[in-house]
Write an enzyme that holds these catalytic residues in place. Structure first.
Site, short mmCIF file in Angstrom:
data_model
loop_
_atom_site.label_atom_id
_atom_site.label_comp_id
_atom_site.label_asym_id
_atom_site.label_seq_id
_atom_site.Cartn_x
_atom_site.Cartn_y
_atom_site.Cartn_z
N GLU A 95 78.45 -76.41 -51.06
CA GLU A 95 79.72 -75.69 -51.16
C GLU A 95 79.59 -74.21 -50.80
OE1 GLU A 95 81.32 -75.88 -55.12
OE2 GLU A 95 82.51 -74.09 -54.78
N ARG B 99 75.27 -67.87 -49.65
CA ARG B 99 75.06 -69.24 -49.15
C ARG B 99 75.22 -69.30 -47.63
NH1 ARG B 99 77.43 -73.38 -53.80
NH2 ARG B 99 75.98 -72.64 -55.42
N ARG C 289 71.86 -70.46 -55.75
CA ARG C 289 72.42 -70.29 -57.09
C ARG C 289 71.80 -69.08 -57.76
NH1 ARG C 289 75.39 -73.95 -59.78
NH2 ARG C 289 74.82 -75.56 -58.28
N ARG D 244 77.31 -64.62 -62.57
CA ARG D 244 77.48 -65.85 -63.34
C ARG D 244 76.23 -66.18 -64.14
NH1 ARG D 244 81.10 -69.52 -59.12
NH2 ARG D 244 82.63 -67.86 -58.80
N SER E 260 85.80 -72.73 -52.22
CA SER E 260 86.60 -73.60 -53.06
C SER E 260 88.00 -73.03 -53.05
CB SER E 260 86.00 -73.57 -54.47
OG SER E 260 86.59 -74.53 -55.27
#
Length: 424
Positions: free
Chosen positions: A348, A390, A276, A261, A351
């Site tokens: 998070e 994460r 991230r 990403r 999702s």
RNA sequence: GGAGAGAUACCCAAGUGGCUGAAGGGGCGGGUUUGCUAAACCUGUAGUAGGACGCUUUAGUCCUAGCGAGGGUUCGAAUCCCUCUCUCUCCGCCA
């Protein structure tokens, strides 16, 4: 994407959805172009009908050896007119398509109303947040001290938001991948796929990443190729332009992949640590189901993801995402957030979304309820099960000891050669 | 990377400008014969997208498009021309 017919007949509903999602699209222009297209189409189809009949006539005359020059010259004109009008129709369709692709999915009526993450609703939570009798360290400090995370080398070799995992850190990452895959395969009956990491543009459009979110994706130079931002893209597109048999459904896939990403809109956020990254690992769950089952399947999907965190004994909460935070393609979405002591909050790790038929329509994935029945769009769902990087960070933070060592969650030890602790 | 061959409906496959809005076969659906099955024979089988009218005590009818994709030539293209994609075979290279 929504059907043009649906938008035409439900303009108010679509406007309402745009409001709720905080999105914009030029519906008025859409209606104008739609009307123009249908008018022109009607006329040009009449002309084509005439031409088809005339062509038969010409063929007949020629076979008989008779003269057809009059009717041919007449048709020359008609053909020129057809060509012009075809072009007009094409232009309308281009504009319509452009607007249609900007319209987000309609939120489920039960999705909480709201504008941003502040309005998300706590659905439920699990586990006790641990009380520390010392000041818990951030995972990047722990990782460096344990010599299992190397941010400097990541930056040197690839730049910001890239990290090397070393030694037991690399092994922990690998163990989590294996662990999660095994749970979903053996306990939840998903079928494993290992997808390509590079897809072409059509696939990115099929799942809704493009054309709206071009800047979030890594595009390969000089080719129509993109690095996948999630395994959802290749796995969902496996079934693009297909009509499935009813007995094939539901299809449940689990896929491990690296994800890429650009994080274009995230400058300055989470710059430290591995929360991230431009590249991260993820185990993804993807479902193709009958429309009437999709909301039951969504609840099950969340449970399947939760099991991972329960087995790892990481405290988490589940949020029911509000309309403004649903994203472009989802009708309903739950986020699972795991506790991070150093942040003093939840972050998070998964999702889980029901897209209903939004992706299926873009990607044209259908099924036949009965062998004789008309094909219907399937519903697609997906959710992380869960993000690996994460989870590594969460384990480091939640399982840290006073001396800087980190206990390995029991469920994970079989995947770490029985190792129970990472020590400095 | 080089050379060649392909792509036609669920599958196989014929088809070099109008009589192909796609032959033929297989499969699948229906039927006849038959005590049942099989066989034989007859018959049906383009799914889809879009549009017009109709229906909403719900039902269709007509038109347009569609032979890998996109352009072009032509009154008319599965058929001729151009570009692209994919598949296969051989050679080279490589994990």
């Amino acid at each position: 994407m929504l059907y043009l017919t649906f938008v035409r007949e439900n303009v108010e509903l679509v406007k309402d959805a745009l409001d709720k999602k905080g999105a914009e699209a030029d519906l008025d222009e859409l209606i104008v172009q739609d009307q123009k297209r249908r008018d022109t189409l009607y006329e040009v189809e009449q002309l084509k009908h005439r031409r088809n009949e005339a062509s038969d006539k010409i063929g007949e005359l020629k076979r008989k050896g008779e003269d057809a020059s009059e009717i041919i010259s007449e048709m020359q004109e008609v053909s020129a007119q057809i060509k012009e009008m075809d072009e007009e129709v094409r232009e309308c369709e281009e504009k319509i398509e452009e607007i249609l692709l900007q319209i987000p999915n309609i939120p489920h009526p039960e999705a909480p109303l709201g504008t941003d993450e502040e309005d998300n609703v706590l659905a439920w939570q699990w586990g006790e947040v641990r009380e520390f009798n010392f000041k818990p360290q951030a995972h990047w400090d722990l990782g460096e001290e344990l010599d299992i995370l190397d941010f400097e080398k990541g930056a040197k070799v690839s730049g910001a938001r890239f990290t090397f995992l070393k030694g037991l850190g690399a092994k922990l990452e690998r163990a989590l991948i294996e662990f999660m895959l095994d749970i979903h395969l053996e306990e939840h009956n998903y079928q494993e796929v290992f997808p390509p990491y590079i897809v072409h543009r059509d696939s990115m459009i099929g799942t809704g990443q493009l054309p709206k979110f071009e800047e979030d994706a890594f595009k390969l130079e000089g080719a129509d190729y993109y690095l996948i931002p999630t395994a959802e893209v290749p796995v969902t597109n496996m079934y693009r332009d297909q009509i499935l048999q009813a007995e094939q459904l539901p299809i449940h896939h689990v896929a491990y992949s690296a994800c890429f990403r650009a994080e274009a809109g995230a400058h300055g956020r989470d710059t430290r640590g591995i929360i991230r990254q431009h590249q991260f690992n993820k185990v993804e769950l993807v479902k193709f189901v009958k429309p009437e089952d999709s909301y039951t399947e969504l609840e099950k999907l969340v449970k399947d993801a939760e099991v991972i965190l329960q087995k790892l004994e990481l405290p988490y909460r589940v949020l029911d995402m509000c309309t403004g935070d649903l994203g472009f393609a989802a009708a309903k979405k739950y986020d699972i957030e795991v506790w991070f002591p150093s942040y003093d909050t939840y972050r998070e790790v998964s999702s889980c979304s029901n897209f209903e038929d939004f992706q299926a329509r873009r990607a044209s994935i259908k099924y036949r309820p009965h062998p004789e029945a008309k094909a219907r769009l399937v519903h697609t769902l997906n959710g992380s099960g869960v993000a690996i990087g994460r989870t590594v960070a969460a384990i480091l933070e939640n399982y840290q000891q006073t001396d800087g060592s980190v206990i390995i969650p029991e469920a994970l030890r079989p995947y770490m050669n029985g190792l129970d602790k990472i020590e400095p």
